[in-house]
Design an enzyme around this catalytic site. Structure first.
Site, short mmCIF file in Angstrom:
data_model
loop_
_atom_site.label_atom_id
_atom_site.label_comp_id
_atom_site.label_asym_id
_atom_site.label_seq_id
_atom_site.Cartn_x
_atom_site.Cartn_y
_atom_site.Cartn_z
N CYS A 287 52.05 16.95 39.09
CA CYS A 287 52.66 18.19 39.61
C CYS A 287 53.30 18.01 40.99
O CYS A 287 54.01 18.90 41.45
CB CYS A 287 51.62 19.30 39.66
N HIS B 97 53.62 24.67 44.93
CA HIS B 97 53.45 24.41 43.50
C HIS B 97 52.64 25.56 42.88
O HIS B 97 51.58 25.93 43.39
CB HIS B 97 52.74 23.07 43.31
N ASN C 134 51.87 27.59 35.21
CA ASN C 134 52.01 26.33 35.95
C ASN C 134 52.93 25.42 35.14
O ASN C 134 52.54 24.92 34.09
CB ASN C 134 50.61 25.72 36.11
O1 UT7 Z 1 48.88 21.67 38.51
C1 UT7 Z 1 47.97 20.67 38.94
C2 UT7 Z 1 46.95 21.27 39.74
N1 UT7 Z 1 46.16 22.18 38.94
C3 UT7 Z 1 45.45 23.10 39.54
O2 UT7 Z 1 45.54 23.20 40.73
C4 UT7 Z 1 44.49 23.95 38.75
C5 UT7 Z 1 43.34 24.32 39.62
N2 UT7 Z 1 42.26 25.00 38.93
C6 UT7 Z 1 42.36 26.28 38.51
O3 UT7 Z 1 43.39 26.90 38.64
C7 UT7 Z 1 41.13 26.93 37.94
O4 UT7 Z 1 40.03 26.08 38.16
C8 UT7 Z 1 41.26 27.26 36.44
C9 UT7 Z 1 42.18 28.43 36.24
C10 UT7 Z 1 41.76 26.07 35.66
C11 UT7 Z 1 39.88 27.65 35.90
O5 UT7 Z 1 39.36 28.76 36.64
P1 UT7 Z 1 37.88 28.73 37.25
O6 UT7 Z 1 37.68 30.03 37.87
O7 UT7 Z 1 37.78 27.51 38.13
O8 UT7 Z 1 36.97 28.60 35.98
P2 UT7 Z 1 35.99 27.40 35.54
O9 UT7 Z 1 36.77 26.20 35.10
O10 UT7 Z 1 34.92 27.19 36.55
O11 UT7 Z 1 35.29 28.04 34.27
C12 UT7 Z 1 34.44 29.20 34.40
C13 UT7 Z 1 34.18 29.72 33.02
C14 UT7 Z 1 33.75 28.65 32.03
O12 UT7 Z 1 32.82 29.20 31.13
P3 UT7 Z 1 31.25 28.90 31.32
O13 UT7 Z 1 31.13 27.40 31.23
O14 UT7 Z 1 30.90 29.43 32.67
O15 UT7 Z 1 30.63 29.64 30.19
C15 UT7 Z 1 35.02 28.35 31.27
O16 UT7 Z 1 34.79 27.85 29.96
O17 UT7 Z 1 35.38 30.29 32.49
C16 UT7 Z 1 35.63 29.72 31.22
N3 UT7 Z 1 37.07 29.70 30.98
C17 UT7 Z 1 37.71 30.71 30.40
N4 UT7 Z 1 37.29 31.90 29.93
C18 UT7 Z 1 38.18 32.71 29.37
C19 UT7 Z 1 37.96 28.73 31.28
N5 UT7 Z 1 39.19 29.10 30.88
C20 UT7 Z 1 39.06 30.31 30.33
C21 UT7 Z 1 39.96 31.20 29.73
N6 UT7 Z 1 39.50 32.39 29.27
N7 UT7 Z 1 41.28 30.94 29.61
#
Ligand code: UT7
Length: 335
Positions: A112, A254, A284
């Protein structure tokens, strides 16, 4: 005197296929509410089968060349993580389809951060007198590498392409590129990873290799490092440019996540209303996100001739980069 790199054209290309959060929620365990509150995304564009990164790149490049007023360049750099093929690079094919046979062309792999790396590359060639006009494309089709069953990545990424032309010019001209800062940290290589398909884990017939063929991301780790590195890199170029937080007319970060952009802006002291945003409509778009957001900001009137613009990005690798520029008198051309 050393030539100054000046942005003089910008073009974009987006697939016409809009996928909303509700569309995803129809087959994934997710919801519009979750995606909007955690990422700021409402919808994204996704290519239809048969459309490749090179096709979007070609259209964006045609727009950038038209916007620049000339179809000729000395160099083509295509930043992408989703090339048309594992080998060869996509850039020579795009260059040839643009009628630029014989022009050096290569792909740049910085995930990215690729577009900012590409700008740095173009700026260096121009400053060294090795090129007068360089086409820099940022293009990705993450829908082709994310797992259709993975709600975490499927909800975040969208497809698209943006391109700019950088020419040799004079210091102080609107469009002049200022300081650039790049960095990397390979200890984070597993935080964003397509494990299989490279020389370490070639794609064979065995199930293990197939398991690693999709894009995987440790979201929370990436989030934390993205905020820190995007802020640090932007701080560095801003200080070098001699700008304060409120001197920045527009922050084009970004578009990884709305919360990341807001956190970076707050740390930099850039007022929230000066952040250019496309994440709500495009998600993204990886290497394409900065040129797509620049073009959008120019079309909406947020960017005017002479506006001071700060770019900053973070991507897999990990890689990061930032750049300062003033905005030129250009009209973006959308394919
Ligand atoms: O472009 C390159 C750089 N990329 C980035 O900078 C991305 C950076 N990261 C993020 O933007 C965020 O970490 C995400 C949007 C990818 C994820 O959000 P988060 O608040 O960090 O969630 P998480 O990964 O800690 O997941 C929390 C929970 C999990 O469930 P459990 O394990 O707590 O039961 C995930 O499975 O949210 C769940 N989850 C979702 N739930 C509903 C993850 N994606 C989804 C979804 N819908 N789409």
């Amino acid at each position: 005197m050393q030539p100054t790199p000046v942005l003089c054209g910008i073009g974009t290309s987006l697939p016409d296929n809009v996928v909303t959060n509700d569309d995803l929620a129809a087959y994934l365990d997710t919801s519009d509410e979750w995606i909007r509150s955690r990422t700021g995304i409402r919808e994204r564009r996704v290519v239809r089968p048969g459309t490749a990164t090179g096709d979007l790149s070609l259209a964006a490049a045609q727009g950038a060349l038209k916007s620049s007023g000339s179809a000729s360049v000395d160099l083509v750099v295509l930043a992408t993580t989703t090339p048309d093929h594992r080998c060869p690079a996509t850039a020579p094919d795009v260059a040839t389809r643009l009628g630029l046979v014989g022009v050096p062309a290569w792909d740049l792999s910085a995930v990215c951060s690729g577009f900012v790396y590409g700008l740095a590359c173009a700026a260096s060639f121009v400053r060294a007198g090795a090129a007068r006009r360089v086409l820099v494309i940022g293009a990705d089709t993450y829908s082709t590498i994310t797992d259709p069953g993975d709600r975490a990545t499927r909800a975040v990424f969208g497809d698209g392409a943006g391109a700019v032309v950088i020419r040799a010019g004079e210091p102080g001209e609107p469009g002049a590129l200022g300081p650039v800062s790049l960095g990397s940290d390979g200890s984070l290589r597993d935080a964003i990873l397509v494990a299989a398909g490279g020389s370490r884990q070639p794609l064979g017939g065995d199930g293990a290799a197939r398991d690693g063929r999709y894009f995987a991301m440790r979201g929370k780790t990436v989030f934390r490092h993205a905020v820190e590195r995007m802020t640090e890199a932007a701080e560095r170029v801003r200080a070098e440019a001699g700008w304060s937080g409120t001197d920045v007319d527009c922050l084009v970060a970004h578009q990884a996540n709305l919360r990341i952009v807001q956190a970076v802006a707050a740390r930099l002291g850039v007022p929230a209303e000066r952040c250019a945003l496309t994440i709500e409509r495009l998600g993204n778009t990886a290497a394409a996100s900065i040129p797509l957001t620049l073009a959008d900001a120019a079309c909406s009137g947020r960017l005017r001739t002479g506006s001071r613009v700060l770019l900053t990005a973070f991507g897999g690798g990990a890689t990061w980069g930032a750049a300062a520029l003033t905005w030129p008198d250009v009209t973006p051309v959308a394919a």
